[in-house]
Design a protein around this motif. Structure first.
Motif, short mmCIF file in Angstrom:
data_model
loop_
_atom_site.label_atom_id
_atom_site.label_comp_id
_atom_site.label_asym_id
_atom_site.label_seq_id
_atom_site.Cartn_x
_atom_site.Cartn_y
_atom_site.Cartn_z
N VAL A 251 0.79 -1.31 -0.05
CA VAL A 251 -0.06 -0.16 -0.22
C VAL A 251 1.03 1.19 -0.14
CG1 VAL A 251 -1.65 1.26 1.07
CG2 VAL A 251 -1.83 -1.14 1.34
N GLU B 74 -2.43 5.87 -0.67
CA GLU B 74 -3.51 5.20 -0.66
C GLU B 74 -4.16 4.92 0.80
OE1 GLU B 74 -3.16 1.63 -4.37
OE2 GLU B 74 -1.67 1.85 -2.42
N PHE B 75 -2.87 4.73 1.81
CA PHE B 75 -3.30 4.67 3.21
C PHE B 75 -3.90 6.09 3.53
CE2 PHE B 75 -1.96 5.37 7.41
CZ PHE B 75 -2.10 4.32 8.19
N GLU B 76 -3.43 7.06 3.36
CA GLU B 76 -3.83 8.57 3.65
C GLU B 76 -5.23 8.51 3.17
OE1 GLU B 76 -3.62 12.08 5.82
OE2 GLU B 76 -2.21 10.34 5.63
N ARG B 77 -5.57 8.15 2.03
CA ARG B 77 -6.85 8.43 1.35
C ARG B 77 -7.96 7.56 2.21
NH1 ARG B 77 -5.48 8.11 -3.50
NH2 ARG B 77 -5.49 5.83 -3.72
N GLU B 78 -7.66 5.99 2.36
CA GLU B 78 -8.23 5.41 3.36
C GLU B 78 -8.79 6.11 4.61
OE1 GLU B 78 -10.80 1.96 3.80
OE2 GLU B 78 -9.65 2.56 1.80
N SER B 79 -7.40 6.37 5.25
CA SER B 79 -7.62 7.08 6.65
C SER B 79 -8.52 8.41 6.44
CB SER B 79 -6.27 7.44 6.97
OG SER B 79 -6.45 8.14 8.16
N GLU B 80 -8.53 9.02 5.62
CA GLU B 80 -9.51 10.19 5.37
C GLU B 80 -10.84 9.74 5.32
OE1 GLU B 80 -7.84 12.47 2.36
OE2 GLU B 80 -6.12 13.27 3.69
N GLU B 81 -11.28 8.83 4.19
CA GLU B 81 -12.61 8.16 4.27
C GLU B 81 -13.09 7.72 5.50
OE1 GLU B 81 -12.75 5.43 0.96
OE2 GLU B 81 -11.66 6.67 -0.33
N MET B 82 -12.23 6.78 6.37
CA MET B 82 -12.69 6.34 7.66
C MET B 82 -12.89 7.31 8.46
SD MET B 82 -10.26 2.96 7.83
CE MET B 82 -11.25 2.11 9.34
N GLU C 11 -16.36 8.94 7.68
CA GLU C 11 -17.59 8.12 8.28
C GLU C 11 -17.77 7.98 9.73
OE1 GLU C 11 -16.71 3.95 6.68
OE2 GLU C 11 -16.55 4.73 4.66
#
Length: 82
Positions: A63, A67-75, A78
């Motif tokens: 990763v 990608e990690f930063e984008r996933e973290s921001e999405e979480m 939420e």
């Protein structure tokens, strides 16, 4: 049966794990253990440290930081409704 060593329970029910036993299971200062009772036995299991596992064993996923930063921001969006 493996390694068997006798130990004595001290004041305040303190149990000191003999060095040979600790080394055999990878127990060191700061390790986390799980205790459970099975009949009249106390079973002690070493809980693996996730960081130690991540460093010691082969990697199976890649990763990028982005990608990690984008996933973290999405979480976070939420979870916190931002």
């Amino acid at each position: 049966m493996g390694l068997v060593v006798k130990a004595r329970v001290g004041k305040k029910n303190m149990l000191y794990i003999p060095k040979a036993i600790a080394e055999a299971v990878g127990l060191k200062e700061g390790s986390v253990v799980k205790l459970r009772v099975e009949g009249n036995k106390i079973v002690i299991e070493v809980v693996p440290d996730p960081f130690d596992l991540a460093l010691r064993y082969p990697k199976f996923a890649k990763v990028s930081f982005e990608e990690f930063e984008r996933e973290s921001e999405e979480m976070q969006r939420e979870l916190f409704g931002e």
